[in-house]
Structures are given as C-alpha cells and as structure tokens.
Write a protein that holds these residues in place. Sequence first.
Motif, PDB file in Angstrom:
ATOM      1  N   LEU A   1       0.830  -1.205   0.000  1.00  0.00           N
ATOM      2  CA  LEU A   1       0.000   0.000   0.000  1.00  0.00           C
ATOM      3  C   LEU A   1       0.866   1.257   0.000  1.00  0.00           C
ATOM      4  O   LEU A   1       0.610   2.195  -0.765  1.00  0.00           O
ATOM      5  CB  LEU A   1      -0.930  -0.016   1.219  1.00  0.00           C
ATOM      6  CG  LEU A   1      -1.837   1.195   1.406  1.00  0.00           C
ATOM      7  CD1 LEU A   1      -2.811   1.355   0.239  1.00  0.00           C
ATOM      8  CD2 LEU A   1      -2.587   1.074   2.730  1.00  0.00           C
TER       9      LEU A   1
ATOM     10  N   LYS B   1       0.732   4.048  -3.033  1.00  0.00           N
ATOM     11  CA  LYS B   1       0.297   5.423  -2.773  1.00  0.00           C
ATOM     12  C   LYS B   1       1.434   6.444  -2.924  1.00  0.00           C
ATOM     13  O   LYS B   1       1.178   7.632  -3.062  1.00  0.00           O
ATOM     14  CB  LYS B   1      -0.344   5.524  -1.385  1.00  0.00           C
ATOM     15  CG  LYS B   1      -1.644   4.717  -1.275  1.00  0.00           C
ATOM     16  CD  LYS B   1      -2.684   5.155  -2.300  1.00  0.00           C
ATOM     17  CE  LYS B   1      -3.999   4.415  -2.154  1.00  0.00           C
ATOM     18  NZ  LYS B   1      -5.031   4.894  -3.068  1.00  0.00           N
TER      19      LYS B   1
ATOM     20  N   VAL C   1      -7.751   1.411  -3.209  1.00  0.00           N
ATOM     21  CA  VAL C   1      -7.263   0.211  -2.528  1.00  0.00           C
ATOM     22  C   VAL C   1      -8.186  -0.093  -1.363  1.00  0.00           C
ATOM     23  O   VAL C   1      -8.366   0.730  -0.462  1.00  0.00           O
ATOM     24  CB  VAL C   1      -5.814   0.384  -2.020  1.00  0.00           C
ATOM     25  CG1 VAL C   1      -5.360  -0.869  -1.271  1.00  0.00           C
ATOM     26  CG2 VAL C   1      -4.857   0.696  -3.174  1.00  0.00           C
TER      27      VAL C   1
ATOM     28  N   MET D   1      -8.610  -2.595   1.674  1.00  0.00           N
ATOM     29  CA  MET D   1      -7.964  -3.601   2.502  1.00  0.00           C
ATOM     30  C   MET D   1      -9.039  -4.635   2.813  1.00  0.00           C
ATOM     31  O   MET D   1     -10.057  -4.317   3.426  1.00  0.00           O
ATOM     32  CB  MET D   1      -7.406  -2.989   3.789  1.00  0.00           C
ATOM     33  CG  MET D   1      -6.442  -1.814   3.581  1.00  0.00           C
ATOM     34  SD  MET D   1      -5.079  -2.106   2.437  1.00  0.00           S
ATOM     35  CE  MET D   1      -4.108  -3.281   3.352  1.00  0.00           C
TER      36      MET D   1
ATOM     37  N   ALA E   1      -3.371   1.343   7.845  1.00  0.00           N
ATOM     38  CA  ALA E   1      -3.868   1.296   6.470  1.00  0.00           C
ATOM     39  C   ALA E   1      -4.428   2.650   6.043  1.00  0.00           C
ATOM     40  O   ALA E   1      -4.110   3.150   4.957  1.00  0.00           O
ATOM     41  CB  ALA E   1      -4.931   0.205   6.332  1.00  0.00           C
TER      42      ALA E   1
ATOM     43  N   ALA F   1      -5.264   3.964   2.369  1.00  0.00           N
ATOM     44  CA  ALA F   1      -6.300   3.001   1.978  1.00  0.00           C
ATOM     45  C   ALA F   1      -7.622   3.739   1.785  1.00  0.00           C
ATOM     46  O   ALA F   1      -7.923   4.694   2.498  1.00  0.00           O
ATOM     47  CB  ALA F   1      -6.455   1.918   3.040  1.00  0.00           C
TER      48      ALA F   1
END
Length: 143
Positions: free
Chosen positions: A77, A81, A91, A93, A106, A111
């Motif tokens: 991640l 990013k 994205v 999770m 996250a 995220a």
Amino acid sequence: MTTESLPQPILLVEDNPVDLDLTMRAFRRRRFGNPVEVARDGEEAIAWMDRWEQGEALPAVILLDIKLPRVNGLEVLRRLKAHERFRLIPVVMLTSSAENGDLQAAYDLGANSYIVKPVDFGKFMEVAEQIELFWCVLNRAPR
C-alpha cells in the motif's frame, strides 16, 4: 472491441488459498463483469506496478490483504500510494485483521476502505456484491 471499452480488471492480493478460493467463488457467483487478476504475495503485487508501467490496464480497484508473505500488504500500500500514477487506484484492505493498529496504519497510508473478511459465505457474498457495485460500477476515479 477496443481496450477502452473492456471493463477494468480487479487486482486481488491474497496468499491464503482458502480465502482466495472463497473470494473467487463469490465473484463468479456475482457474475462480475470485471476480470480478476491475482497476486499471491506482496512481491507479486509490487510486480504488477511494472506491468502497468508497460501498458497493462490499471485495475478499477485493488483488494489487498495485510498479512502477506515476502512483502506485507501495508508496504505494498505504501509503495502504491507513493507512486505518482498509481496512487489514485482505489485500494480496499480486505483482511482478516480486525486489529485497530492495522486499520489505523492502512488509513494513514492512504487506503480507501478497510473491510474485515466475513467468515460466513453468505455475508462474504454480500461484501463481494458491494465491492463490485461501489468500486466497479458507481465509483468514478480520474485516469
């Protein structure tokens, strides 16, 4: 048919064979219009970045587990990013971890959503339907 008219793929990053099978069965039952690509560990997920650089279609959404071998999902991640072009890919999770530290990390890394995998197949089907509806049909992302 041009590549612009083809549905964008979904990248599923999952190392657990049982969870991978469950996810794929849920998507097949929902008759997803988007093809599903699979990475079975963090290194395979990162390798997709090279493929996208070479012109493969960017995914509509990445479903990313946290607890992955070789490179964990949070590192994947972070790399996504940090990339100028890939940071806009949504994205989600999709993980068995309900730990607050994982959730916070996250979101801190960018995220777009955090879903704890339901154990019950029926509930998992509902999650798959919602993922498809929101991220592949309703959501509009800059490309």
